[in-house]
Design a protein around this motif. Sequence first.
Motif, short mmCIF file in Angstrom:
data_model
loop_
_atom_site.label_atom_id
_atom_site.label_comp_id
_atom_site.label_asym_id
_atom_site.label_seq_id
_atom_site.Cartn_x
_atom_site.Cartn_y
_atom_site.Cartn_z
N LYS A 6 0.81 -1.21 0.04
CA LYS A 6 -0.02 -0.05 -0.01
C LYS A 6 0.92 1.34 0.17
N ARG A 7 2.29 1.00 0.34
CA ARG A 7 2.89 2.30 0.11
C ARG A 7 3.44 2.67 -1.14
N LYS A 8 3.73 3.82 -1.47
CA LYS A 8 4.12 4.50 -2.81
C LYS A 8 5.36 3.79 -2.89
N LYS A 9 6.43 3.74 -2.32
CA LYS A 9 7.75 3.33 -2.20
C LYS A 9 8.01 2.32 -1.24
N THR A 10 8.86 1.29 -1.76
CA THR A 10 9.08 0.28 -0.74
C THR A 10 10.58 -0.21 -0.97
N ASN A 11 11.66 0.16 0.25
CA ASN A 11 12.78 -0.29 0.00
C ASN A 11 12.95 -1.62 0.92
N ASP A 12 13.90 -2.39 0.70
CA ASP A 12 14.18 -3.44 1.62
C ASP A 12 14.07 -3.24 3.15
N GLU A 13 14.74 -2.20 3.09
CA GLU A 13 14.76 -1.72 4.77
C GLU A 13 13.44 -1.48 5.23
N ASP A 14 12.55 -1.18 4.45
CA ASP A 14 11.19 -0.84 5.18
C ASP A 14 10.50 -2.38 5.19
N ILE A 15 10.81 -3.35 4.75
CA ILE A 15 10.36 -4.71 4.87
C ILE A 15 10.87 -5.28 5.68
N LYS A 16 9.85 -5.70 6.75
CA LYS A 16 10.13 -6.62 8.01
C LYS A 16 9.05 -7.23 8.51
N SER A 17 9.30 -8.53 9.08
CA SER A 17 8.11 -8.97 9.90
C SER A 17 7.90 -8.62 11.34
N THR A 18 6.74 -8.33 11.79
CA THR A 18 6.44 -7.57 13.00
C THR A 18 6.26 -8.80 14.13
N GLY A 19 5.86 -10.19 13.78
CA GLY A 19 5.64 -11.11 14.81
C GLY A 19 6.54 -11.93 15.11
N SER A 20 6.37 -12.48 16.26
CA SER A 20 7.41 -13.20 16.80
C SER A 20 7.61 -14.90 16.24
N GLU A 21 8.22 -15.72 16.56
CA GLU A 21 8.24 -16.92 16.00
C GLU A 21 8.17 -17.85 17.28
N ASN A 22 7.30 -18.94 16.91
CA ASN A 22 6.99 -20.06 17.93
C ASN A 22 6.86 -21.39 17.40
N ALA A 23 8.07 -22.25 17.87
CA ALA A 23 8.05 -23.49 17.24
C ALA A 23 7.75 -24.48 18.31
N VAL A 24 7.21 -25.98 17.61
CA VAL A 24 6.90 -26.85 18.55
C VAL A 24 7.62 -28.17 18.12
N SER A 25 7.59 -29.33 18.80
CA SER A 25 8.08 -30.59 18.08
C SER A 25 7.23 -31.06 17.19
N ALA A 26 7.53 -31.40 16.24
CA ALA A 26 6.63 -32.13 15.12
C ALA A 26 5.99 -33.28 15.86
N LYS A 27 6.57 -34.22 16.58
CA LYS A 27 6.05 -35.18 16.93
C LYS A 27 4.93 -34.78 18.20
N ASP A 28 5.17 -33.53 18.80
CA ASP A 28 3.99 -33.19 19.71
C ASP A 28 2.71 -32.81 18.98
N LEU A 29 3.03 -32.26 17.54
CA LEU A 29 1.84 -31.69 16.91
C LEU A 29 1.36 -32.64 15.78
N LEU A 30 2.17 -33.49 15.11
CA LEU A 30 1.63 -34.16 14.29
C LEU A 30 1.61 -35.85 14.77
#
Length: 308
Positions: A6-30
């Motif tokens: 939605k921005r008129k101009k986008t530089n790589d410096e402006d692109i970043k994720s805002t959320g955290s990362e949360n991982a689990v063991s595959a054996k616990d989930l699947l």
Amino acid sequence: MLSFFKRKKTNDEDIKSTGSENAVSAKDLLNLEGVESEGDPEEEVYTELSIHPDWNIPQEQEYVFRFLNNELSPLKADEISLSGIEIVKNERQVVCSAFVRSSINQTIEIGTTTLLLIGENEVYGRKEFDLTKVGHIPPRSSRPFQFVFEQKDLYKPISAIETEIWGLAFQLQSENQDHTLDLAESWEKTLADEDKEKLRNMLGSITPPKPGEIQLVGIQSKFMDNGKLQVSILIQNGSQQNIKLQQLPLVVEDASGEVVAQGGFVLEDLEIKANTSKPWNFVFPTSLLTKDPSEIDLSQWRAYPPQE
């Protein structure tokens, strides 16, 4: 569509994720019983971007996903992760974009599971998602997807959801974990042992809340000597996370089915521990009664949050 576009101009410096990362063991989930792990537990696994085959996205959007994916930290072997990209709110919904990542050496499909929307040291809400819609996730890959939470899925107003500190997490249910009674210190000190036992017996006789659900169960209602109406309610937390309630609006109906009291209560971060029920008293002053006390029939009653 991500707000980056939605921005008129986008530089790589402006692109970043805002959320955290949360991982689990595959054996616990699947359901991976009988499948030997092929991953080296010391290996760092970098996931390749995988776009859903049914998605037809512009080249620019694919570039942004690829850029964000390349910025992610590696996973450990045999993990499933949710890595937040962006969160967008409107009056009715909270839309969370995230990478569903897998470091497994085989194609996987995740079925129906419950996801938590979390902030800093609190759970904003939960919802059950059919993750087969994410599709078959190739080995060691990362697939972007959107997760929509409505107000009914949240424990607080949409306007109170922080967009700077947030994340998505899998809710893993512990097997054979009983729902237990959690008494506040003031209740523990003043409540007679026989009354504590009555509460435990009551808890064992009612259907516990569904995973992640918050449920209110009436215990007792009575008029006090000063004319105020006191209702005692069991607040049940079906989540595997502790929750804090800052305020709770309540409506009380009597045996006639009519509303007899209505008001809001400030709870100052009343904490209900994971998979427990906590009793609490709510006192309505006479100004919040909507019916003459002499006409209120408390032989049957119920209390609930008002419907929006």
